[in-house]
Design an enzyme around this catalytic site. Structure first.
Site, mmCIF file in Angstrom:
data_model
loop_
_atom_site.group_PDB
_atom_site.id
_atom_site.type_symbol
_atom_site.label_atom_id
_atom_site.label_comp_id
_atom_site.label_asym_id
_atom_site.label_seq_id
_atom_site.Cartn_x
_atom_site.Cartn_y
_atom_site.Cartn_z
ATOM 1 N N ARG A 393 0.867 -1.182 0.000
ATOM 2 C CA ARG A 393 0.000 0.000 0.000
ATOM 3 C C ARG A 393 0.900 1.227 0.000
ATOM 4 O O ARG A 393 1.919 1.271 0.676
ATOM 5 C CB ARG A 393 -0.893 0.055 1.250
ATOM 6 C CG ARG A 393 -1.858 -1.095 1.397
ATOM 7 C CD ARG A 393 -2.843 -0.830 2.547
ATOM 8 N NE ARG A 393 -3.527 -2.035 2.972
ATOM 9 C CZ ARG A 393 -4.590 -2.561 2.378
ATOM 10 N NH1 ARG A 393 -5.070 -1.968 1.309
ATOM 11 N NH2 ARG A 393 -5.143 -3.657 2.837
ATOM 12 N N HIS A 453 3.090 -9.628 1.187
ATOM 13 C CA HIS A 453 2.807 -8.670 2.251
ATOM 14 C C HIS A 453 4.090 -8.182 2.920
ATOM 15 O O HIS A 453 4.060 -7.268 3.736
ATOM 16 C CB HIS A 453 1.877 -9.336 3.269
ATOM 17 C CG HIS A 453 1.249 -8.398 4.240
ATOM 18 N ND1 HIS A 453 1.577 -8.387 5.579
ATOM 19 C CD2 HIS A 453 0.302 -7.447 4.089
ATOM 20 C CE1 HIS A 453 0.849 -7.476 6.205
ATOM 21 N NE2 HIS A 453 0.078 -6.881 5.327
ATOM 22 N N TYR A 486 0.223 5.429 12.298
ATOM 23 C CA TYR A 486 0.450 4.027 12.644
ATOM 24 C C TYR A 486 1.783 3.914 13.379
ATOM 25 O O TYR A 486 2.787 4.482 12.944
ATOM 26 C CB TYR A 486 0.537 3.152 11.384
ATOM 27 C CG TYR A 486 -0.759 2.877 10.673
ATOM 28 C CD1 TYR A 486 -1.854 3.724 10.773
ATOM 29 C CD2 TYR A 486 -0.885 1.752 9.864
ATOM 30 C CE1 TYR A 486 -3.025 3.473 10.099
ATOM 31 C CE2 TYR A 486 -2.065 1.480 9.174
ATOM 32 C CZ TYR A 486 -3.126 2.351 9.297
ATOM 33 O OH TYR A 486 -4.286 2.088 8.608
#
Length: 733
Positions: A393, A453, A486
């Site tokens: 992302r 990922h 985050y």
């Protein structure tokens, strides 16, 4: 309000659960709903600034929408296909849907209650949502009509409902007004009016000048109220007999056929299909008349279970639009991340700093700019010959992608692994992939059967003593926006073995050839599960030899049944286990004979806890300097360990080791102000009780986010500082 529990049965701390009983697990979906209840609790928390409470409400609503679009859609699909297989806690898909429906309704009621509580507080603080026409002044009404005629009316499409005008397709997240109209001659008309998605849900009215130094209130009116007010322009000659509104959530779970020849084209097709997925949830405004309700249910082919009547506002996720930028006094005090001092000590040369010593950057307390600078320096450095990068992302205007394009245009060998299966970011990733290809980057889309990922950057630089590989291993995405909210870790190293392992991971993804072995990494789906199991087994053996056994883990979700059972085994052997699990946790702590040595907490606060850290005592109680520490891109879920490419990277540098163990993990375990304890019955208790509005803040409640914002980490302090854990972090609960 107490956070929802996640029980599959009535379990108490004193109950005995057999090791093969499905009751040893908490249902994943119910645990997720309990997590979202904790998020919603922050919207009720009077110790937060008012507009931050509104933001938590919006996040909770957005989370719940995605939950239905993905998780509930998946269960519905299983029921539709006749799947009756039991989940690990012993529930059929239909049983799970029944329980989810009940809990979700309670959660939605609480969200609307929170909205009703916040509205008057916002009004008192100068952020006003107008409810009635009589609140509009004549000047307001004139301005609003001009705004409607200029910016709203041209993009509205009224749709009559009769045999010549069939009910149109309502897209996912579509918000629609419905009308029962009557012409002057008595002729009736039923019609709907989709609310445009490209304009804001709330319209801010011009500020009203004040005669003193007081601030003019920020006044908003909803788009739907505005449309209804001026509906005569849309349906001239008609009057409204009745009106209502509804909102549709559709199946957004994307699956890919393994035999697809062109992955990019497949995903472009899937994205179109997503917009036309089955209706999973239809929310109808409770004020909508019954005959219009029936029309909506019939035309959308919705079952009774699909339809929810909302006494409040539809689309609570969009209330984040009511947070005006000119009211910082009602939001968290701005925080400016620090740039790691160690990089500055080397004149801004990332490579020089990394050669001197491994660097750990703790986001958001330390700036993500250092990651961007690392890649930009690589792009501009004539000694750099190759760059390899994973992209899961990233942001719309990504400096990471820009750096890769610059490097390719400078003639470097650049490889970008773009993961197309990043849920809800697939479209953006396809767009970036096209731009990278045009610049000459080798773009790879990874595996059909696995989602990539892992968060890896690899830079190869020709130096005096030969080629040296620099590696960045992250626990979060290469996304400069989310890196501000985050909490994640960025590890920079030029350890030769880690460099070789990182190269093997990229070769595995691009060439499909699994390496025979890794020197230091554990990599899913190849060996990570076995590696973690082996580390837990070592702790079990240590306790059996009379040594201390200890495990600390920090992650977003703990779902994997095999590893949960292994942790139960470790607990039974006497291993002391502390888990920090922000979201879903399917493990039951504190059950006699099963998990009495396991403690689980969740931290929900200003920042979203996202870092994954796995720590093993290695023969001593934690914390200790010999502990085995890994930073990772993976949570302990079947999908992460079985169906994704993930990296677990060891932390061996003493400075970085101490920073993670003595500073970050101890700090998280000591947090009280934002922490919840998971009980054996699946419910959560807040550690520090929230005081009512107007009460003094609890100075005794330790807040890890506040602490980290005011106490620089090792990277922030520079290389010359000898690190000792601050006294505030030496407490152990």
């Amino acid at each position: 309000m107490a956070a929802d529990d996640g029980i599959a049965g009535d379990i108490s701390g004193s109950a005995l659960i057999a090791l093969d009983s499905p009751n040893r697990f908490i249902n994943r979906e119910l645990s997720w709903l309990a997590f979202n209840s904790r998020v919603l609790e922050e919207a009720f928390n009077p110790q937060h600034p008012l507009l931050e409470r509104l933001r938590f409400l919006s996040i909770s609503a957005s989370n719940l929408d995605e939950f239905f679009m993905v998780r509930v859609a998946g269960l519905r699909g299983q029921v539709r296909e006749g799947v009756v297989a039991l989940s690990q806690e012993g529930l059929t898909p239909q049983e799970q849907l029944n329980i989810i429906s009940e809990r979700a309704l309670d959660l939605m009621d609480e969200q609307q209650r929170c909205w009703r509580e916040l509205k008057p507080l916002m009004r008192d603080s100068g952020v006003v949502i107008l409810n009635d026409d009589d609140e509009l002044t004549e000047a307001d009404a004139t301005w609003l009509e001009h705004e409607f005629q200029t910016n709203i009316f041209p993009i509205l499409t009224p749709l009559a409902l009769d045999p010549a005008h069939p009910f149109p397709f309502v897209p996912n997240l579509g918000f629609v007004l419905c009308f029962d109209l009557k012409r002057a001659d008595g002729q009736p008309l039923e019609a709907i009016l989709p609310v445009p998605v490209k304009i804001g849900r709330f319209i801010r009215l011009p500020d009203v000048p004040t005669t003193d130094d007081t601030r003019s209130p920020a006044r908003f009116i909803s788009l739907e109220k505005t449309i209804v007010r001026f509906i005569r322009h849309v349906f001239p000659g008609f009057e409204i007999v009745a009106n209502g509104a509804f909102r549709v959530l559709r199946d957004s779970d994307v699956e890919v056929e393994e035999e697809a020849e062109d992955l990019v084209r497949v995903f472009e097709t899937m994205l179109k299909r997503r917009r036309r997925g089955d209706a999973i949830r239809v929310k109808i405004d409770a004020s909508t008349p019954e005959h219009l309700r029936e029309l909506i249910r019939e035309r959308l082919q919705a079952t009774a279970q699909d339809v929810i009547y909302v006494d409040g506002i539809l689309g609570l996720a969009q209330t984040s639009e009511l947070i005006p930028s000119d009211r910082p006094d009602l939001q968290f005090e701005p925080f400016e991340p620090r740039f790691p001092e160690r990089i500055r000590e080397h004149g801004g040369d990332c490579f020089s700093a990394i050669r001197a010593k491994d660097i750990l950057v703790h986001h958001p307390y330390e700036s993500f700019d250092v990651v961007v600078q690392f890649l930009k320096q690589a792009a501009a450095d004539p000694k750099v010959v190759a760059i390899k990068q994973t992209l899961y992302r990233t942001s719309k205007q990504s400096p990471i992608v820009e750096a890769l394009i610059e490097a390719a245009e400078a003639g470097k060998n650049v490889t970008a692994l773009v993961e197309l299966k990043a849920r809800f970011d697939e479209e953006a990733n396809i767009r970036w992939a096209r731009a990278l290809e045009r610049a000459g980057v080798n773009v790879v889309y990874g595996f059909l059967e696995y989602k990539t990922h892992a968060k890896l950057s690899l830079v190869v630089r020709q130096e005096a003593d030969g080629a040296r590989t620099y590696v960045h291993v992250g626990t979060g995405n290469y996304h400069p926006i989310t890196a501000k909210v985050y909490t994640d870790l960025s590890l920079f190293t030029c350890d030769p073995a880690i460099g070789r392992d990182a190269a093997k991971v990229f070769n595995f993804i691009t060439g499909y050839a699994a390496p025979e072995a890794f020197e230091k990494f554990a990599v899913a789906p190849l060996n990570a599960r076995a590696y973690i199991t082996k580390l837990i087994d070592k702790e079990i053996r240590n306790t059996k030899k009379g040594k201390p056994g200890a495990i600390w883990m920090k992650m977003n979700a703990l779902v994997d049944g095999e590893l949960i059972d292994k942790l139960y085994e470790a607990s039974a052997a006497g291993v002391q286990i502390d888990l920090i699990v922000r979201g879903v946790c399917c493990l039951r702590p504190g059950v006699s004979g099963l998990s009495e040595n396991i403690r689980v907490k969740s931290i929900i606060g200003r920042f979203l806890e996202h870092a994954r850290i796995y720590c093993f005592g290695a023969g001593d109680a934690l914390p200790n300097p010999q502990a085995k520490i890994f930073v990772a891109s993976a949570d302990l879920m079947p999908r992460n360990l079985n169906r994704r490419v993930e990296v677990f990277c060891p932390v061996e540098n003493p400075t970085v080791h101490s920073q993670i163990l003595d500073y970050i993990l101890v700090g998280n375990l000591n947090d009280e102000a934002q922490s919840w304890r998971l009980k054996s019955d699946g419910s959560y208790d807040r550690v520090a009780k929230v005081k009512k509005s107007g009460a003094d803040s609890d100075s005794e409640s330790f807040n890890i986010h506040t602490y980290m914002m005011t106490n620089p980490s090792l990277s922030g302090r520079g290389a010359s500082i000898e690190y000792n854990a601050p006294k505030e972090l030496k407490r152990r609960k």
